[in-house]
Design an enzyme around this catalytic site. Structure first.
Site, mmCIF file in Angstrom:
data_model
loop_
_atom_site.group_PDB
_atom_site.id
_atom_site.type_symbol
_atom_site.label_atom_id
_atom_site.label_comp_id
_atom_site.label_asym_id
_atom_site.label_seq_id
_atom_site.Cartn_x
_atom_site.Cartn_y
_atom_site.Cartn_z
ATOM 1 N N ARG A 129 -10.309 -31.257 4.763
ATOM 2 C CA ARG A 129 -10.346 -29.976 4.046
ATOM 3 C C ARG A 129 -11.654 -29.264 4.354
ATOM 4 O O ARG A 129 -12.688 -29.910 4.430
ATOM 5 C CB ARG A 129 -10.252 -30.231 2.533
ATOM 6 N N ARG B 297 -12.288 -38.350 3.108
ATOM 7 C CA ARG B 297 -10.913 -37.944 2.773
ATOM 8 C C ARG B 297 -10.294 -37.164 3.930
ATOM 9 O O ARG B 297 -10.933 -36.326 4.531
ATOM 10 C CB ARG B 297 -10.951 -37.071 1.517
HETATM 11 P P1 AMP Z 1 -9.050 -28.962 -5.717
HETATM 12 O O1 AMP Z 1 -8.025 -29.213 -4.667
HETATM 13 O O2 AMP Z 1 -8.540 -29.251 -7.095
HETATM 14 O O3 AMP Z 1 -10.356 -29.642 -5.417
HETATM 15 O O4 AMP Z 1 -9.337 -27.384 -5.698
HETATM 16 C C1 AMP Z 1 -9.841 -26.751 -4.548
HETATM 17 C C2 AMP Z 1 -10.429 -25.400 -4.917
HETATM 18 O O5 AMP Z 1 -9.419 -24.552 -5.478
HETATM 19 C C3 AMP Z 1 -11.514 -25.435 -5.981
HETATM 20 O O6 AMP Z 1 -12.792 -25.753 -5.449
HETATM 21 C C4 AMP Z 1 -11.445 -24.009 -6.529
HETATM 22 O O7 AMP Z 1 -12.043 -23.091 -5.643
HETATM 23 C C5 AMP Z 1 -9.937 -23.744 -6.526
HETATM 24 N N1 AMP Z 1 -9.331 -24.158 -7.814
HETATM 25 C C6 AMP Z 1 -8.451 -25.175 -8.024
HETATM 26 N N2 AMP Z 1 -8.118 -25.267 -9.311
HETATM 27 C C7 AMP Z 1 -8.782 -24.272 -9.958
HETATM 28 C C8 AMP Z 1 -8.881 -23.866 -11.308
HETATM 29 N N3 AMP Z 1 -8.222 -24.507 -12.298
HETATM 30 N N4 AMP Z 1 -9.658 -22.795 -11.601
HETATM 31 C C9 AMP Z 1 -10.342 -22.148 -10.637
HETATM 32 N N5 AMP Z 1 -10.329 -22.506 -9.341
HETATM 33 C C10 AMP Z 1 -9.554 -23.563 -8.989
#
Ligand code: AMP
Length: 222
Positions: A162, A127
């Protein structure tokens, strides 16, 4: 319509949410994107969130839940929204129910994307995302490469990996949290009668855009 996108990392949640948002006008509310923007801008929230994100852990609910509640109060979310990355635990889902109940709203559809694990890991590793936080387009070096290597088709900014996608440790941690804390939401929403499970896999030749097309057709009642 109020929609939640569910699925492990690398299943294409963001892609499907983005396509649905483009076609319906309902905002895609990605908690990960909001956190990353804050990290980039070095806000207080970003500095705090980054302590957890870098290692693949969940940001605590005291930070995450009010952030989502505020975002849902914004004008563009009043006719519908597509939550991408929230809720991630039963506790967050219950808080979300409370937030929506106060507004006389509810979740209408939960789209649960499933993909074989080996495919998701491969997708996470390949990605690439646009470094322009206003654009945030996502690519995959194998399935959906940019026209010019390393450059975003949409805005011309540099594509980057990322931080939490580049380490196996962080990927494994996030998948483990998904399996133990997020996957139970499938049953939670199934009981509420709003769950829609969709397989996304090259093995069955079904990708995010196919899912988005089918969901849109159903929303429009075609
Ligand atoms: P994502 O882009 O959805 O993979 O999110 C990246 C990171 O943001 C995750 O690994 C968490 O550290 C944090 N994060 C995103 N959404 C949440 C959530 N609903 N609750 C807690 N941490 C979150």
């Amino acid at each position: 319509m109020n929609i939640i996108m569910m699925g492990a990392q690398g299943t294409g949640k963001g892609t499907v949410a983005g396509l649905l948002s483009e076609k319906t006008g309902w905002p895609q509310i990605s908690t990960g994107d909001i956190f990353r923007k804050n990290v980039e801008e070095k806000t207080e929230l970003g500095i705090e969130a980054n302590k957890y994100m870098a290692s693949g852990n969940l940001v605590p609910d005291e930070i995450t839940v009010p952030m989502v509640a505020n975002r849902l109060n914004e004008e563009d979310a009043k006719d519908g929204f597509i939550l991408d990355g929230f809720p991630r635990t039963i506790a967050q889902a219950e808080k979300l129910d409370e937030i929506l109940k106060e507004k006389n709203k509810k979740i209408d559809m939960v789209i649960n994307l499933t993909t074989p694990r080996e495919e998701t890991i491969e997708r996470i590793l390949t990605r690439r995302v646009c470094s322009n936080q206003e654009c945030k387009a996502t690519y995959n070096l194998v399935m959906h490469p940019p026209k010019v290597e390393g450059i975003c088709d949409k805005c011309g900014a540099e594509l980057v990996q990322r931080k939490d996608d580049s380490s196996r440790e962080s990927i494994n941690k996030r998948l483990e949290i998904y399996d133990t804390q997020t996957a139970p939401l499938v049953e939670y929403y199934e009981k509420k009668g709003v769950l829609r499970t969709e397989e996304v896999s090259t093995k069955v030749n079904r990708l995010g855009n196919n899912v988005a097309d089918d969901v849109l057709r159903d929303i429009k009642g075609e």
